[in-house]
Design an enzyme around this catalytic site. Structure first.
Site, PDB file in Angstrom:
ATOM      1  N   ASP A  41      -9.484  -0.275   2.610  1.00  0.00           N
ATOM      2  CA  ASP A  41      -9.417   0.360   1.291  1.00  0.00           C
ATOM      3  C   ASP A  41     -10.613  -0.058   0.444  1.00  0.00           C
ATOM      4  OD1 ASP A  41      -7.090   1.515   2.014  1.00  0.00           O
ATOM      5  OD2 ASP A  41      -5.807   0.462   0.579  1.00  0.00           O
ATOM      6  N   ASP A  62       0.830  -1.195   0.000  1.00  0.00           N
ATOM      7  CA  ASP A  62       0.000   0.000   0.000  1.00  0.00           C
ATOM      8  C   ASP A  62       0.873   1.255   0.000  1.00  0.00           C
ATOM      9  OD1 ASP A  62      -2.619   1.239   0.323  1.00  0.00           O
ATOM     10  OD2 ASP A  62      -1.846   1.865   2.257  1.00  0.00           O
ATOM     11  N   THR A 100      -3.337   5.462  -3.945  1.00  0.00           N
ATOM     12  CA  THR A 100      -2.226   6.229  -3.372  1.00  0.00           C
ATOM     13  C   THR A 100      -0.952   6.085  -4.195  1.00  0.00           C
ATOM     14  OG1 THR A 100      -1.729   4.377  -1.920  1.00  0.00           O
ATOM     15  CG2 THR A 100      -3.109   6.109  -1.030  1.00  0.00           C
ATOM     16  N   THR A 101      -0.711   4.872  -4.698  1.00  0.00           N
ATOM     17  CA  THR A 101       0.479   4.676  -5.513  1.00  0.00           C
ATOM     18  C   THR A 101       0.320   5.449  -6.820  1.00  0.00           C
ATOM     19  OG1 THR A 101       0.499   2.450  -4.604  1.00  0.00           O
ATOM     20  CG2 THR A 101       2.077   2.918  -6.337  1.00  0.00           C
TER      21      THR A 101
END
Ligand code: ADP
Ligand code: MG
Length: 525
Positions: free
Chosen positions: A392, A67, A100-101
């Site tokens: 998530d 994550d 997020t990445t």
């Protein structure tokens, strides 16, 4: 180096003597390098074939995760510009819970493109303007690729499953987990939208991930005060007490108060009757379950057990809040004047033992549809990563339902975004056009990275993606087994919430333009 200026002949120090200052191109270049480096560090984790990172803290604690937000949060990052990329991931995590990445990799690539533009003498202000225009075009494209279909359970399961693939959750059956997530979401989905705050994820080790289950209620990490208390109560009246159940004033005060044995016995009796009084009061008021925030004296515990009351003490604020919301119990500061209207109700309260600890299940609360996903994992690392993946996934399903639907995943949306920006760039005049085109090139980093992480040639993949996009209007990089191929991701159920893409574009643009605009770094150390 201290900064000195002259005013009326006197030197005036406007900065502390030991502050550091970097200016102009040096400042810009150091910021850009730092931002790029940090984005680069999470790039290999993108997508279903992305790798995990193992992070070891100073104290030796280990976190294994895929994550982006967790990685960046755990890394000890000091450079202020790099810190801004970390904030991109944090914002993304807070706002939509996924992507997020994607957001940080995009921010890094926007910086790299900006660096090239600066070298070609495009002014930072022009870059900033161009990026903002391109970002608006990107949002248009996201709107365009959003699926028209209504979000039924099937579609919702697909988005949820897409968000979980590639997470380091071992050999979990992602489809089964997605089903659990959708059931949880539907249980709290009302007219006001998804009551996400009414879903909690708890973890317990000692079983494999497939034992993960949905509990129709709240689970509190509390154990009964006394072992003789009932461990399961049906149709329970629940009280939340914000107090201690112990002696209010010492009856056996100081030595000189007690002059003979009778007096001592009297004092002891007075204590006992006070302690018994609590249990009597609660029992008589019809309370089956008492959640107490303070301490419950052992003797009160045993009296409560006699009255058949199941009591828990040292309740955490989180548990108190969750139980209050679910059962409708008011928090009471005293046991005087107990009123049944202040009690909450639950279909069932039961205590179960998991790996040496008790958990209190409060099911079928009368006030709200609170549910809990009880995540299981063989080890703590597995359970923790599963907890992150589930949270998530819950955020993803919420974002899909409440903020604007779903878009094709697997890089298809990014291919569409880049295509839309390029075709509009032609009508933008001057050097700003270069910045707009550079933005489109930066967006390509997502499909390119998905290709790389899948072991495909990134250039061939981009060419194939663009040509299929040209023909069909949608083209993604479907990862399967050890390789991948170009196809329509919707057919494979690979979908992302539109909100994840919007937020990624916005927060990456914001961070990159902020960093590009800086030409002076002053740090006091
Ligand atoms: P992020 O932190 O950005 O969510 P992930 O590692 O979760 O990073 O990767 C998300 C990307 O992987 C999205 O672009 C998503 O569409 C894509 N993706 C998910 N499943 C697949 C799949 N089976 N094949 C190809 N891409 C996929
Ligand atoms: Mg993800």
């Amino acid at each position: 180096m201290a900064q000195q200026q002259r005013m009326g002949g006197q030197p005036m120090f406007i900065l502390a003597e030991d502050s550091q200052r970097t200016r102009g191109e040096d400042a810009q270049s150091s910021n850009i390098q730092a931002g790029k480096a940090i984005a680069e560090s999470v790039r290999t984790t993108l997508g279903p074939r992305g790798m995990d990172k193992m992070l070891v803290s100073d104290g030796g604690d280990v976190v294994i995760t895929n994550d982006g937000a967790t990685i960046l949060e755990e890394m000890d990052i000091e450079h202020p510009a790099a810190q801004m990329i970390v904030e991109v991931a944090e914002t993304q995590e807070e706002e939509v819970g996924d992507g997020t990445t994607t957001a940080s990799v995009l921010a890094g690539r926007l910086l790299a493109q900006a660096e090239d533009l600066l070298e070609d003498d495009v002014h930072p202000t022009t870059i900033v303007e161009g990026y903002h225009e391109a970002s608006a075009l990107a949002l248009e494209a996201v709107e365009d690729v959003t699926l028209d279909e209504e979000l039924d359970d099937d579609l919702l399961r697909k988005v949820t499953e897409s968000s979980m693939t590639g997470k380091g959750t071992g050999d979990v059956d992602a489809a089964a987990l997605a089903g659990t997530v959708v059931d949880a979401i539907r249980a709290v989905d009302g007219e006001q939208g998804v009551g996400r705050e009414n879903i909690t994820v708890r973890t317990r080790t000692g079983a494999s991930s497939s034992a993960t289950e949905l509990v129709e209620g709240v689970i509190a990490e509390e154990e009964p005060v006394h072992e003789d208390m009932p461990r399961s109560v049906e149709g329970a009246s629940v009280a939340i007490l914000d107090l201690d159940l112990e002696i209010r004033e010492a009856n056996i005060d100081a030595e000189y108060d007690i002059t003979d044995v009778d007096q001592l016995n009297q004092a002891i009796e007075a204590e006992e009757s006070e302690l018994r009084g609590y249990a009597e009061t609660l029992g008589d008021a019809g309370i089956d379950i008492a959640f107490v925030t303070g301490d419950v004296e052992d003797r009160v515990g045993s009296y409560l057990a006699e009255f058949g009351v199941l009591a828990f003490d040292s309740l955490s604020d989180d548990d108190a809040g969750a139980i209050a919301r679910a059962t409708g119990a008011k928090t009471l500061g005293s046991v005087d004047d107990l009123d049944t209207d202040d009690f909450g109700h639950a279909d069932r309260v039961r205590v179960e033992r998991f790996g040496g600890d008790d958990l209190a299940f409060v099911e079928g609360g009368a006030a709200a549809e609170a549910v809990t996903v009880l995540a299981r994992g063989g080890t703590e690392h597995v359970a923790d990563e599963l907890e992150r993946a589930l949270n998530d996934a819950l955020d993803v399903a919420t974002a899909a339902l409440d903020s604007g639907g779903v878009v094709p995943g697997a890089g298809a949306s990014e291919i569409a975004i880049a295509d839309h920006i390029r075709s509009e760039a032609a009508s933008i005049s001057g050097r700003k056009q270069l910045a707009v085109e550079a933005f489109a090139d930066a967006v390509d980093v997502i499909p390119r990275t998905l290709a790389e992480n899948t072991g495909m040639d990134p250039i061939d993949a981009l060419v194939d993606l663009r040509s299929l996009h040209e023909e069909e209007g949608v083209a993604g990089l479907i990862a399967e087994g050890q390789t991948g191929h170009v196809d329509d991701p919707v057919e494979y159920g690979i979908l992302d919430p539109a909100a994840v893409k919007r937020e990624a574009v916005e927060s990456a643009t914001e961070a990159a333009t902020m960093i590009v605009r800086i030409d002076d770094v002053i740090s006091s150390s």
